[in-house]
Design a protein around this motif. Structure first.
Motif, PDB file in Angstrom:
ATOM      1  N   GLU A   1      13.507  71.756  39.700  1.00 11.19           N
ATOM      2  CA  GLU A   1      12.834  72.408  38.573  1.00 11.19           C
ATOM      3  C   GLU A   1      12.083  71.367  37.733  1.00 11.19           C
ATOM      4  O   GLU A   1      12.586  70.889  36.721  1.00 11.19           O
TER       5      GLU A   1
ATOM      6  N   HIS B   1       9.890  71.561  35.600  1.00  9.01           N
ATOM      7  CA  HIS B   1       9.586  71.942  34.214  1.00  9.01           C
ATOM      8  C   HIS B   1      10.862  72.256  33.427  1.00  9.01           C
ATOM      9  O   HIS B   1      10.791  72.856  32.344  1.00  9.01           O
TER      10      HIS B   1
ATOM     11  N   ARG C   1      11.786  67.489  30.623  1.00  8.01           N
ATOM     12  CA  ARG C   1      10.656  67.284  29.715  1.00  8.01           C
ATOM     13  C   ARG C   1      10.994  66.337  28.573  1.00  8.01           C
ATOM     14  O   ARG C   1      10.117  65.620  28.081  1.00  8.01           O
TER      15      ARG C   1
END
Length: 364
Positions: free
Chosen positions: A127, A129, A134
Motif C-alpha cells: 500500500e 499510499h 506518507r
C-alpha cells in the motif's frame, strides 16, 4: 522526560500479545526517570479482562473508542517531550497516528514503535499510499521489538530517518520459576491466540505432532481456539492471564514457541513468550527462524524444530532431567543479558540522543 505512549493496552493481555513488552520496558524506563502516560482504547473486552490495575510507575488513560475519544487523548500529546504511537492499537490506528503527530510539539521527539514490524512492512510495500508511509519521513525514529537488520533496511527504504530494534526481554520480578500446577501438566504446552497468520503453523508444529503421539498429553492456551477441531489428547484451556503464565510455563515438560508467518520468515523476532518461559525456567521448543542464536543457544538453551516431525521426536525423546537442564541454562542466559533493564539502557540511550534534535530544530 515526559512520555505520552499510545498503545493497545498496558492493563490487559486479552487479545494483546504486546502487554508484557509494554509493562516490562516502560517500567524499566520509569525507573530511569521517565514520566509516562499510557493511552489505551476501550476495545476487544480488554478492560473486562484486566490482568493488572494501573501501576504506580505509569499513569494510564483509558479512552472511549470513538472519534471524540481519540481526538481528546491525541490533544494531550502536546504536553509530552516524547510522543510514541505504537502499532496495533486496535481502534483507528491511522487516524490516531495522524492526530498524535498533528498535536505533538515541534520540539518533541516523535516515535513510531512497531510491535509487528515484518507484517507492517509487508503491508506498506503493498500500500504505497498508506498513511504511515506518507508520514515516516516526519517521524523522529522508528523503534521495533524485533526484526534485526532486515527490518532496519526495510524501514529506511520506506523513508524512516532511523530504525532501531529494542527487543523483547524478561522482567524477572514478573516471570520467574514457580512450583508446578497440576492444571497445566502436559508433555508439551503452547500459549498463543488464534491468529490468521499463525494458524497454519500451529497446525503443523502443534496439532500434527499431537496426532502423531496419541499417548502424550498436549496443552493449548490462548483466545480463539474453542471452535478449532483438535486431537483428543489436546486440552484447550482458553485465555491464560499473565498472572498464570509462570504456572503455565512450569507445568509442561516443555513449552512451544510458534512464530507468526512474517516473523518466522523475517527472523530476529523472538516473541515475548520466549523470554517469559525462559525466566520461569521452562524448556523451550521453538520453530526455526533466523537469528535464534543471538538470544539463546540452540541445543543447549533452546530446542529448535524445523517441522512437526521434529517436534514429535523432541517430545518423545526429551527426559525430565534434560528438560530441566535446558530450562535452567535458558534462565541464566536471559538474566545475564536479556532483561528489560538491559533493554531500557538501550532505549534510554536512543531516546536521549534523538530528543536533542527537535529541540535544536525548534530553536533555529
Amino acid at each position: 522526560m515526559r512520555m505520552a505512549f499510545y498503545g493497545s493496552s498496558l492493563l490487559s493481555s486479552y487479545w494483546n500479545g504486546a502487554a508484557t513488552y509494554y509493562r516490562g520496558l516502560l517500567k524499566a524506563l520509569a525507573e530511569r526517570g521517565y514520566h509516562i502516560t499510557f493511552y489505551e482504547p476501550d476495545v476487544y473486552d480488554r478492560q473486562r479482562n484486566r490482568d493488572i490495575e494501573p501501576p504506580d510507575w505509569c499513569s494510564v488513560v483509558v479512552y472511549e473508542a470513538t472519534p471524540q475519544g481519540l481526538v481528546g487523548v491525541a490533544r494531550e500529546a502536546a504536553e509530552a517531550d516524547i510522543v510514541v504511537k505504537a502499532s496495533g492499537v486496535g481502534y483507528e490506528d491511522e487516524a490516531l497516528l495522524l492526530e498524535v503527530l498533528r498535536h505533538a510539539r515541534p520540539d518533541a521527539l516523535t516515535v513510531f514503535w512497531d510491535v509487528d514490524a515484518p507484517a507492517t512492512l509487508a503491508q506498506l510495500r503493498q500500500e504505497p499510499h498508506h498513511p504511515l508511509r506518507r508520514v515516516l519521513k516526519d517521524i523522529g525514529v522508528v523503534l521495533t521489538y524485533g526484526g534485526g537488520d532486515p527490518v532496519v533496511r526495510g524501514y529506511r527504504e520506506m523513508g524512516a530517518a532511523e530504525c532501531i530494534p529494542i527487543y523483547n526481554a524478561l522482567d524477572p520480578a514478573t516471570h520467574h520459576p514457580v512450583l508446578p500446577d497440576e492444571r497445566f501438566t502436559a508433555d508439551l504446552g503452547f500459549l498463543g491466540n488464534r491468529l490468521p497468520d499463525r494458524e497454519a503453523r500451529v497446525e503443523a508444529f502443534f496439532l500434527e505432532p499431537a496426532a502423531r503421539l496419541p499417548d502424550h498429553r498436549f496443552l493449548i492456551g490462548g483466545s480463539g481456539w474453542d471452535e478449532k477441531p483438535m486431537p483428543s489428547n489436546v486440552l484447550q484451556i482458553g485465555h491464560v492471564g499473565t498472572r498464570d503464565h509462570n504456572a503455565f510455563n512450569a507445568g509442561p515438560r516443555a513449552v512451544l514457541n510458534i512464530s507468526r508467518d512474517s516473523m518466522a520468515s523475517n527472523g530476529f523476532s523472538p516473541a515475548t513468550r520466549v523470554f517469559e518461559a525462559a525466566g520461569a525456567g521452562a524448556c523451550i521448543v521453538t520453530d526455526l527462524w533466523p537469528g535464534i542464536e543471538r538470544f539463546l543457544k540452540p541445543g543447549e538453551e533452546i530446542l529448535v524444530a524445523r517441522d512437526g516431525r521434529d517436534v514429535a521426536e523432541i517430545v518423545q525423546s526429551l527426559t525430565p532431567v534434560r528438560a530441566r537442564e535446558i530450562g535452567d541454562a535458558a534462565r541464566r542466559r536471559v538474566l545475564a543479558g536479556h532483561t528489560y533493564a538491559h533493554r531500557a539502557v538501550e532505549a534510554d540511550r536512543v531516546l536521549r540522543r534523538l530528543a536533542v534534535r527537535p529541540l535544536a530544530e525548534a530553536a533555529r
